[in-house]
Design a protein around this motif. Structure first.
Motif, PDB file in Angstrom:
ATOM      1  N   VAL A  47      42.902  45.490  41.369  1.00  0.00           N
ATOM      2  CA  VAL A  47      43.503  44.648  42.407  1.00  0.00           C
ATOM      3  C   VAL A  47      44.095  45.583  43.469  1.00  0.00           C
ATOM      4  O   VAL A  47      44.933  46.434  43.173  1.00  0.00           O
ATOM      5  CB  VAL A  47      44.586  43.715  41.828  1.00  0.00           C
ATOM      6  N   LEU A 172      51.467  42.313  40.597  1.00  0.00           N
ATOM      7  CA  LEU A 172      50.393  41.450  41.114  1.00  0.00           C
ATOM      8  C   LEU A 172      50.966  40.359  42.016  1.00  0.00           C
ATOM      9  O   LEU A 172      50.422  40.075  43.084  1.00  0.00           O
ATOM     10  CB  LEU A 172      49.600  40.837  39.951  1.00  0.00           C
ATOM     11  N   ALA A 177      48.532  38.514  44.660  1.00  0.00           N
ATOM     12  CA  ALA A 177      47.423  38.131  43.782  1.00  0.00           C
ATOM     13  C   ALA A 177      47.884  36.975  42.890  1.00  0.00           C
ATOM     14  O   ALA A 177      48.296  37.176  41.753  1.00  0.00           O
ATOM     15  CB  ALA A 177      46.975  39.327  42.936  1.00  0.00           C
ATOM     16  N   VAL A 180      43.935  36.164  39.121  1.00  0.00           N
ATOM     17  CA  VAL A 180      43.250  37.446  38.898  1.00  0.00           C
ATOM     18  C   VAL A 180      42.086  37.270  37.938  1.00  0.00           C
ATOM     19  O   VAL A 180      42.065  36.332  37.126  1.00  0.00           O
ATOM     20  CB  VAL A 180      44.223  38.510  38.304  1.00  0.00           C
TER      21      VAL A 180
END
Ligand code: AMP
Ligand code: MG
Length: 431
Positions: A47, A172, A177, A180
């Motif tokens: 990511v 994240l 994000a 995911v």
């Protein structure tokens, strides 16, 4: 005898057996999960952060944004006295750049205004709101956290293969994000075999002295959950070919990624598991491992699905689960680190092995007064004694090379595999 049968290896050691299994096991495909569902899952793709974090130069203290040059000579006797042009809250922004010879009141996390290179902690001031007196120069040039100090736009925020724990989920979220790609969790079929077995709801047959409860159905399904897989109950099959075939067919319908059977892999007259697998066209890779408990373990492929044949004895099936099934589940989950690191422990009692096999003894580890882990056995080590497992918090490893060398004595060291992180918890704060 088929070609596949010719290829069956026998009498591997533990390491070879684990390697043989992993040679046929691959990470599963990925699925998209929201962060709320991703705890404990394994990231399937890197990511990348679209932003820098922190997104702006910001204050690491509550205080006054200033230019270092304007406070360089400040002291208790001769404070630097500066007009305060405005106040910036954590969610706010300065309306203009900091003019030379002035200060801006600022809260922790707020953007440091252009022109400022220092934040003077409030404790070093008179807390003035129109004019502030700064009594110490120690924060000149300090307390500004630069933009991008944590991550820069384009950096990999979390790498694929990472197990997502609280910190990773936080990172994240910070980079936006909200969902995911994670590897799917393996669906692991658990089949118990044996005419003598009933589920716990038929305990009256146990009291009547005719049956035992299929405890392996419980230990193995729970072990699958602990390992991060999804258990699929394939039930208990009687010791007859048709019943076993039936249940294994169900493993296919249930889309199992891995099948575990327990029992029926010894050399007894009613040990049909291996035979049925052969009839179903399974490719058998190995059979028997130089380990105790757990000698009669096997491995093969049922179509594309890996099958691990665990022995029926309750301790044997749990130990071989740890040695063989757990690394396979970790690999399917996408994990990169598959094996536990052995811990060096001091023996508090003498240990002898009577056959040249690698032994995994049930042990209790405890931190000694010397601050290091010590090990004791839980008592008799028969592979049917499930309470020995329930009282243990680790497996003590006695390598086969110790055979014939006499006892390993109290005070000597061996390796142990603790069950989880809780094995060496202490009553008091140990730091
Ligand atoms: P086997 O491998 O089938 O020869 O079984 C070895 C021993 O383990 C026998 O004493 C079985 O009764 C016992 N056993 C087999 N399967 C289970 C099970 N699912 N739960 C508890 N004990 C079992
Ligand atoms: Mg049996």
């Amino acid at each position: 005898m088929t070609h596949a049968e010719n290829a069956v290896r026998t009498s591997l050691n533990v390491r070879e057996a684990a390697a043989a299994i992993l040679a046929d096991v691959v990470p599963l495909a990925s699925e998209r999960l929201t962060l709320a569902d991703a705890l404990g899952r394994v990231l399937a793709r890197d990511v990348v952060s679209p932003v820098s974090l922190p997104p702006w130069d910001n204050a690491s203290m509550d205080g006054y944004a200033v230019r270092a040059a304007d406070v360089a000579r400040a002291s208790g006797r001769e404070p630097a006295v500066l007009p305060v042009s405005e106040t910036i809250a954590a969610g706010g922004a300065a309306s203009r750049a900091l003019a030379p010879g002035t200060a801006i009141r600022i809260m922790t996390g707020a953007p440091v205004p252009e022109g400022a290179d220092s934040v003077i902690r409030v404790e070093d001031t008179d807390r003035g709101s129109d004019v502030v007196a700064i009594r110490d120069a120690r924060d000149a040039g300090r307390n500004v956290r630069p933009r991008g100090e944590d991550l820069r736009a384009g950096d990999v925020a979390v790498e694929k293969g990472t197990v997502l724990g609280p910190a990773q989920l936080g990172v994240l979220a910070s980079v936006g994000a909200g969902s995911v790609e994670c590897h799917r969790r393996p669906r692991v079929g658990v089949l118990a075999t044996g005419d003598e077995l009933v589920d716990v709801d038929r305990f009256d047959e146990v009291t009547a002295g005719r049956r035992i409860v299929s405890s392996n159905s419980y230990t193995l399904r729970a072990s699958v959950v602990v390992a991060g897989g999804v258990p699929v109950d394939l039930g208990v099959a009687a010791d007859d070919r048709a019943a076993i075939r039936d249940r294994l067919a169900h493993a296919r319908e249930a889309a199992c990624d891995l099948v575990l059977t327990s029992g029926g892999v010894s050399v007894g007259e009613f040990d049909f598991t291996r035979e049925v697998l052969r009839e179903l066209g399974a490719t058998r890779r190995f059979w028997r491992v130089r380990v105790r408990p757990g000698g009669p373990s096997g491995f093969g492929l049922l179509g594309d699905t890996p099958w691990i044949g665990l022995p029926g004895n309750p301790v044997s099936s749990m130990v071989t689960f740890e040695l063989f099934a757990r690394p396979a589940i970790r690999r399917q989950r996408g994990e990169r680190l598959l094996f536990p690191r052995p811990l060096t422990v001091i023996l508090d009692e003498e240990v002898t092995i009577s056959v040249p096999l690698t032994h995994f003894l049930r042990a209790v580890l405890a931190t000694g007064d010397d601050g290091v882990p010590h090990a004791r056995l839980t008592g008799p080590q028969g592979s049917g004694l499930l309470t020995s497992m329930a009282r243990a918090n680790a497996l003590l490893v006695v390598p086969l090379e110790h055979h014939g060398r006499g006892p390993v004595r109290a005070g000597e060291t061996l390796h142990a595999l603790p069950f989880g992180e809780d094995a060496l918890l202490t009553r008091d704060f140990a730091l």
